[in-house]
Design an enzyme around this catalytic site. Structure first.
Site, PDB file in Angstrom:
ATOM      1  CE  LYS A  73      60.616  33.813  44.906  1.00 58.68           C
ATOM      2  NZ  LYS A  73      60.627  32.696  45.844  1.00 58.68           N
ATOM      3  CD  GLU A 113      55.852  38.021  51.321  1.00 59.10           C
ATOM      4  OE1 GLU A 113      55.686  36.906  51.822  1.00 59.10           O
ATOM      5  OE2 GLU A 113      56.813  38.316  50.597  1.00 59.10           O
ATOM      6  CB  SER A 166      65.327  33.293  47.465  1.00 60.60           C
ATOM      7  OG  SER A 166      65.589  31.922  47.701  1.00 60.60           O
ATOM      8  CG  HIS A 207      34.593  38.249  40.498  1.00 60.15           C
ATOM      9  ND1 HIS A 207      33.743  37.778  41.467  1.00 60.15           N
ATOM     10  CD2 HIS A 207      33.866  39.110  39.744  1.00 60.15           C
ATOM     11  CE1 HIS A 207      32.540  38.308  41.296  1.00 60.15           C
ATOM     12  NE2 HIS A 207      32.598  39.137  40.257  1.00 60.15           N
TER      13      HIS A 207
END
Ligand code: ARG
Length: 482
Positions: free
Chosen positions: A307, A314, A301, A180
């Site tokens: 970042k 992704e 970024s 979970h």
């Protein structure tokens, strides 16, 4: 009108990327259809913009067919020699990007045949004896999918190897295991990586199964009913590396289940890659920081200088959508088609090409990230010890050392977790007397049983996360994949 189709195939497999179609389509956009029905028909009918990728397979199929026709005395040896010479020249011209494809000639089959006829004349006109584009395309496409399976299988082997190498390195690196996405029990990082090796091994098995079933040769089924010529289908099947000819001419030209199966196997594989990509994304995130990816697989970024975005992961996660989409597209194209061939089936190729490209690229990206990633062992260890991750080990201790039934032990442990939680401390920091309030027979020995090292080391039954198991499993995968 002719169109130069730049080829970006990676020789020699014929398995590569297809981008020129988009370029071509956009150039035509607007105005072209006002030229009338002929322009509309050509735009919807022509497949050369994408099926040029079958050129190697088409030439191989034609060479095998011509050799068989000559062997059977259906064409002369001289005609066959001329055809062979012509097809070899065409192959060279296409490979060196000197061949100009003509959309008026619809598809790769007609483009090559027309060029052959323009080059060698009469002999070229005999090549299509005892075959149809229907068995021709079915053969070419099987050959293409077979090569794609080979290429993807090799890529998957590389990924498995990378995972096994990193698993060997991290056989004893402790991290939290989750259910979970909640901290569950300590595991080893190597064990986690090897879980994906198991999945990918099954993916390769599914691809191998698909390959086995597709490896029958449709050539000679002709349009749908077979041919009146005394062809030797065993000969062409063998020449093209198929196990045997297909048994039913209608089935030969009208099914694409081999392509559907390929996409289904790729979809399951992509589902696995997507889960792994998701984990990488979680692991590199600031709250986790379990691993770090180098600049090679991250981007900065444009506004937030701190970042490091895991874009490759992704995109591997996202490309799964194209692969599932391709499967749904082809299933939908095929459902409800009466036997035998219908032009609907021309829509089989783009989906398969795109899915194969996406799969190949995603696997390469995942392999790159696996080799690139650096584990933050201290951070993983710290997270593994948090959130009462060794509660199960405490319960197991109560069963093993004190003879409590597991359900009772589970209950006692629950009380101890609550006690530790109330004091804001870890289970291992609970004083012995506090433990004994819940169960008087608990001794000092409990503390050795509930360290995270003891927790993983004790899980040494088959399939468990113990470092010794991981060392062995990683080594055996490394040997199997060498
Ligand atoms: N380009 C066609 C395809 O991919 C080749 C087969 C054409 N056959 C036909 N009967 N029109 O399906």
């Amino acid at each position: 009108m002719t169109v130069d189709t730049p080829l970006q195939d990676k020789a020699p497999s014929g398995f590569g990327h297809n981008r020129p179609q988009a370029q071509w389509a956009s150039l035509q956009w607007g105005g072209r259809f006002s030229e009338g029905p002929a322009a509309i028909m050509q735009a919807i009918n022509a497949s050369i913009g994408f099926d040029y990728r079958l050129w190697r397979q088409d030439i191989a199929g034609s060479l095998a067919h011509a050799a068989m026709l000559a062997h059977q005395g259906i064409i002369t040896k001289d005609d066959e020699a001329a055809i062979r010479q012509g097809l070899t020249e065409i192959g060279d011209a296409i490979a060196s990007q000197k061949f100009t494809f003509d959309p008026a000639l619809e598809d790769i089959h007609t483009n090559i045949e027309a060029w052959l006829v323009s080059r060698i004349g009469e002999a070229g006109r005999r090549l299509h004896t005892a075959r149809s584009r229907n068995d021709q395309v079915a053969t070419d496409f099987r050959l293409w999918v077979r090569e794609a399976i080979g290429a993807i299988d090799l890529a998957l082997r590389d990924l498995m190897r990378a995972l096994a190498d990193r698993a060997a390195e991290h056989a004893a690196t402790i991290m939290p295991g989750f259910t979970h996405l909640q901290t569950a029990q300590p595991i080893t990082f190597g064990h986690h990586l090897l879980a994906y090796v198991e999945m990918l091994a099954r993916d390769r098995g599914r691809l191998a199964d698909a390959r086995r079933r597709l490896n029958e040769c449709p050539l000679g089924a002709a349009a749908l009913a077979g041919t009146t010529f005394p062809i030797d289908r065993d000969m062409t099947a063998q020449a093209l590396g198929f196990d045997r000819p297909t048994a039913n001419s209608l089935d030969s030209v009208s099914d694409r289940d081999f392509a559907v199966e390929f996409l289904a196997a790729l979809s399951i594989m992509a589902m696995h890659l997507s889960r792994f990509a998701e984990e990488i994304i979680i692991w590199v995130s600031a709250p986790y920081r379990f691993i770090r990816l180098s600049d090679a697989f991250t981007t900065g970024s444009s506004i937030m200088p701190q970042k490091r975005n895991p874009d490759a992961a992704e995109l591997a996660r996202a490309k799964t959508g194209r692969i599932f989409g391709a499967l749904m597209a082809l299933l939908t194209v095929m459902k409800g088609l009466p036997l035998a061939y219908a032009k609907d089936m021309q829509e089989d190729k783009e989906a398969v090409f795109d899915a194969a490209d996406a799969a190949e690229l995603s696997i390469a990206a995942m392999t790159g990230m696996v080799r690139d990633m650096q584990a933050d062992e201290a951070r993983m260890r710290e997270a593994a010890g948090a959130d009462f991750a060794t509660a199960t080990d405490l319960a197991d201790y109560l069963v093993r050392d004190l003879g409590l039934p597991f359900r009772t032990a589970h209950h006692v442990t629950g009380r101890l977790v609550a006690a530790a939680e109330a004091r804001g401390i870890d289970l291992a920091d609970l004083p012995l007397d506090a433990m004994q309030e819940a169960e008087p027979r608990i001794t000092e020995a409990v503390f050795a049983a509930i360290t995270i090292e003891a927790s993983v080391a004790a899980r040494k039954a088959i399939g468990g996360t113990a470092p010794d198991n991981v060392v062995r499993a990683a080594a055996s995968w490394q040997a199997a994949l060498a």
